[in-house]
Write an enzyme that holds these catalytic residues in place. Structure first.
Site, short mmCIF file in Angstrom:
data_model
loop_
_atom_site.label_atom_id
_atom_site.label_comp_id
_atom_site.label_asym_id
_atom_site.label_seq_id
_atom_site.Cartn_x
_atom_site.Cartn_y
_atom_site.Cartn_z
CE LYS A 83 48.96 35.80 33.81
NZ LYS A 83 47.57 35.43 34.03
C1 E4P Z 1 45.13 37.62 34.11
O1 E4P Z 1 46.18 37.57 33.53
C2 E4P Z 1 44.99 37.64 35.58
O2 E4P Z 1 45.46 36.47 36.13
C3 E4P Z 1 43.54 37.89 35.90
O3 E4P Z 1 43.09 39.01 35.18
C4 E4P Z 1 43.28 38.05 37.39
O4 E4P Z 1 41.94 38.42 37.57
P1 E4P Z 1 41.21 38.36 38.99
O5 E4P Z 1 41.82 39.41 39.86
O6 E4P Z 1 39.77 38.64 38.68
O7 E4P Z 1 41.43 36.97 39.52
#
Ligand code: E4P
Length: 214
Positions: A83
């Site tokens: 990521k």
């Molecule tokens: C996943 O890949 C993301 O980091 C996550 O969905 C972010 O979610 P949030 O906006 O609730 O922190």
């Protein structure tokens, strides 16, 4: 549509995996920190449970450092997807990692133009943060629809991953729009099962069955 679970909590991952609906897992530094455990250990435990893409995020902000970090994370397990934030350095790293056959998930994406850039760089997944867009007064699902059209119109290999999901309705609407993947928090997955008519129907069937056998 593929379902990833958006958590680093092992019990949640095991439970949802047992339901037979989990294709992969996404983590981020906040989710890992919430568990208070060693990053590598958590990722390897997740890889033991789910045989699918498991996203692990780099912390570096400079391309060459991101690549070093990405190679280290990718060596942990064949299912680890790297990521990387949607910045110029991030996309430079994504391009080079794609050349090395390392899968990436470009994260912190909030616009269709960022999707276009990430797709051109060769991202495997592109994580659009719908909930955070909605929180900021924008229309997250509109961006999902535009992004799916961009990917399909131009035959990009990248997959649109709906992230930052706050309600079951977002999953449903994103599926209608043709999003390739949704990464769903455990609580939202539980809510997706729920319908009062299902509960009433089960109670009626069991009551009738009990009457017959009384
Ligand atoms: C996943 O890949 C993301 O980091 C996550 O969905 C972010 O979610 P949030 O906006 O609730 O922190």
């Amino acid at each position: 549509m593929k379902f990833f679970i958006d958590t680093a909590n092992i019990e949640e991952i095991k439970t949802a995996h047992d339901w037979g609906i989990v294709d992969g897992v996404t983590t981020n530094p906040s989710l890992i920190a919430k568990e208070g455990r060693d990053f590598k250990q958590v990722v390897l435990e997740i890889c033991d449970i789910v045989d699918g893409p498991v996203s692990a995020e780099v912390i570096s902000l400079e391309a060459e450092e991101m690549i070093v970090e990405a190679k280290k994370l990718a060596a942990w397990h064949k299912n680890v997807v790297i990521k990387i934030p949607c910045t110029p350095d991030g996309l430079k790293a994504v391009k080079q990692l794609a050349g090395l056959g390392i899968k990436t998930n470009v994260t912190l994406v909030f616009s269709a133009n960022q999707v276009l850039l990430a797709a051109k760089a060769g991202a495997t997944y592109i994580s659009l943060f719908v909930g955070r867009l909605d929180d900021a007064g924008e229309d997250g699902l509109q961006v999902i629809g535009d992004s799916v059209a961009i990917i399909e119109n131009h035959n990009f290999a990248s997959q649109i991953l709906v992230a930052s999901i706050r309600s079951p309705l977002t999953v449903q609407k994103a599926a209608v729009l043709g999003a390739h993947v949704a990464t769903i928090p455990f609580k939202i997955l539980q809510q997706m099962f729920q319908h009062p008519l299902t509960d009433i129907g089960i109670k009626t069937f069991l009551d009738d069955w009990a009457k017959l056998n009384a």
